[in-house]
Design an enzyme around this catalytic site. Structure first.
Site, mmCIF file in Angstrom:
data_model
loop_
_atom_site.group_PDB
_atom_site.id
_atom_site.type_symbol
_atom_site.label_atom_id
_atom_site.label_comp_id
_atom_site.label_asym_id
_atom_site.label_seq_id
_atom_site.Cartn_x
_atom_site.Cartn_y
_atom_site.Cartn_z
ATOM 1 N N ARG A 67 -21.324 -6.318 4.622
ATOM 2 C CA ARG A 67 -20.260 -7.082 5.267
ATOM 3 C C ARG A 67 -20.118 -6.713 6.751
ATOM 4 O O ARG A 67 -19.855 -7.563 7.586
ATOM 5 C CB ARG A 67 -18.929 -6.849 4.533
ATOM 6 C CG ARG A 67 -17.858 -7.832 4.953
ATOM 7 C CD ARG A 67 -16.688 -7.832 4.005
ATOM 8 N NE ARG A 67 -15.882 -6.633 4.179
ATOM 9 C CZ ARG A 67 -14.778 -6.371 3.464
ATOM 10 N NH1 ARG A 67 -14.395 -7.199 2.524
ATOM 11 N NH2 ARG A 67 -14.091 -5.287 3.670
ATOM 12 N N ARG B 15 -11.271 5.015 4.209
ATOM 13 C CA ARG B 15 -10.447 3.966 3.595
ATOM 14 C C ARG B 15 -10.449 4.090 2.070
ATOM 15 O O ARG B 15 -9.463 3.799 1.407
ATOM 16 C CB ARG B 15 -10.946 2.588 4.027
ATOM 17 C CG ARG B 15 -10.682 2.310 5.506
ATOM 18 C CD ARG B 15 -11.431 1.099 5.986
ATOM 19 N NE ARG B 15 -10.840 -0.140 5.511
ATOM 20 C CZ ARG B 15 -11.506 -1.282 5.392
ATOM 21 N NH1 ARG B 15 -12.779 -1.343 5.713
ATOM 22 N NH2 ARG B 15 -10.905 -2.361 4.961
ATOM 23 N N ARG C 124 0.815 -1.207 0.000
ATOM 24 C CA ARG C 124 0.000 0.000 0.000
ATOM 25 C C ARG C 124 0.853 1.264 0.000
ATOM 26 O O ARG C 124 0.300 2.362 -0.011
ATOM 27 C CB ARG C 124 -0.899 0.019 1.238
ATOM 28 C CG ARG C 124 -2.267 -0.658 1.026
ATOM 29 C CD ARG C 124 -2.888 -0.866 2.387
ATOM 30 N NE ARG C 124 -4.308 -0.794 2.436
ATOM 31 C CZ ARG C 124 -5.115 -1.829 2.722
ATOM 32 N NH1 ARG C 124 -4.613 -3.021 2.908
ATOM 33 N NH2 ARG C 124 -6.401 -1.656 2.822
HETATM 34 P P1 AMP Z 1 -7.932 -4.483 4.556
HETATM 35 O O1 AMP Z 1 -8.737 -5.593 5.131
HETATM 36 O O2 AMP Z 1 -6.890 -4.958 3.576
HETATM 37 O O3 AMP Z 1 -8.763 -3.386 3.962
HETATM 38 O O4 AMP Z 1 -7.115 -3.833 5.781
HETATM 39 C C1 AMP Z 1 -7.754 -3.324 6.923
HETATM 40 C C2 AMP Z 1 -6.877 -2.258 7.577
HETATM 41 O O5 AMP Z 1 -5.611 -2.823 7.943
HETATM 42 C C3 AMP Z 1 -6.509 -1.082 6.671
HETATM 43 O O6 AMP Z 1 -7.503 -0.080 6.673
HETATM 44 C C4 AMP Z 1 -5.197 -0.598 7.297
HETATM 45 O O7 AMP Z 1 -5.442 0.135 8.492
HETATM 46 C C5 AMP Z 1 -4.548 -1.909 7.721
HETATM 47 N N1 AMP Z 1 -3.697 -2.456 6.630
HETATM 48 C C6 AMP Z 1 -3.898 -3.594 5.911
HETATM 49 N N2 AMP Z 1 -2.923 -3.794 5.024
HETATM 50 C C7 AMP Z 1 -2.061 -2.752 5.164
HETATM 51 C C8 AMP Z 1 -0.859 -2.368 4.498
HETATM 52 N N3 AMP Z 1 -0.341 -3.098 3.494
HETATM 53 N N4 AMP Z 1 -0.246 -1.230 4.925
HETATM 54 C C9 AMP Z 1 -0.750 -0.479 5.929
HETATM 55 N N5 AMP Z 1 -1.892 -0.773 6.587
HETATM 56 C C10 AMP Z 1 -2.552 -1.902 6.199
#
Ligand code: AMP
Length: 191
Positions: A127, A144, A88
């Protein structure tokens, strides 16, 4: 074969990654799932990450890269990894490249799942109810989504330069999204 599923939260990355795991022996690696599991365990890392995740911001590169490093060290032999929600940031992308290169590997394909904003809002609401996820309220979701818009501008050009980004229409039903992915996977495997 190592690939990245790139798309905003709620685009169906996780669903498609699970299907690809079953069909192609690939392994999904979701940093979001890994972080949520740390939060559930109540580990130090989880405690640090929870507040940031709930606010919709990004967890620090150090934390996320450390988790990926641990996973890559594990002896589990897989045909390839589907990175879901990672990288990310450009730093994460660069570190990932180094880790893969150390094993003679690389990212072969980046699948960008394109979906409509309003459709995402309704998927997220659904969800949140099903999974009881605290970070899935609509306000956080919008944050997000903003985060996605900004980090995709940082990360996608990195892979576009390598000419490995392919777009997927994520608005179709699950089977049709899967079919599009399979065509691209087969092309890449045949190349
Ligand atoms: P996700 O389920 O992939 O949308 O991730 C949920 C949350 O986890 C995100 O909103 C971030 O706060 C954190 N997160 C997940 N992957 C990353 C990443 N590669 N870098 C930084 N934060 C992450």
């Amino acid at each position: 074969m190592n690939l990245i599923f790139f798309g905003p939260p709620g685009a169906g990355k996780g669903t498609q990654a699970k299907i690809m795991e079953e069909r192609y022996g690939l392994r999904q690696l979701s940093t979001g799932d890994m972080l949520r599991s740390e939060v559930e365990k109540g580990s130090d890392l989880g405690k640090k990450a929870k507040e940031i995740m709930d606010s919709g911001a990004l967890v620090s590169d150090d934390i996320v890269i450390g988790m990926i490093e641990n996973f890559m060290k594990s002896p589990e032999s897989v045909k390839g990894i589907i990175f879901d929600g990672f990288p990310r940031t450009k730093t994460q992308a660069q570190e990932l490249e180094k880790m893969l290169a150390a094993n003679g590997k690389q990212i072969d394909l980046v699948l960008r799942l394109d979906v409509d904003h309003e459709a995402l809002v309704s998927r997220i609401e659904k969800r949140a109810i099903e999974e009881g996820r605290s970070d899935d309220n609509v306000e956080t979701f919008r944050k997000r989504l903003d985060q996605y818009n900004s980090y995709s501008q940082e990360v996608l050009p990195y892979y576009e330069e390598k000419q490995i980004v392919r777009a997927i229409d994520g608005m179709l039903d699950i089977d049709r999204v899967t079919s599009q992915i399979e065509v691209l996977l087969k092309d890449t495997l045949a190349a």
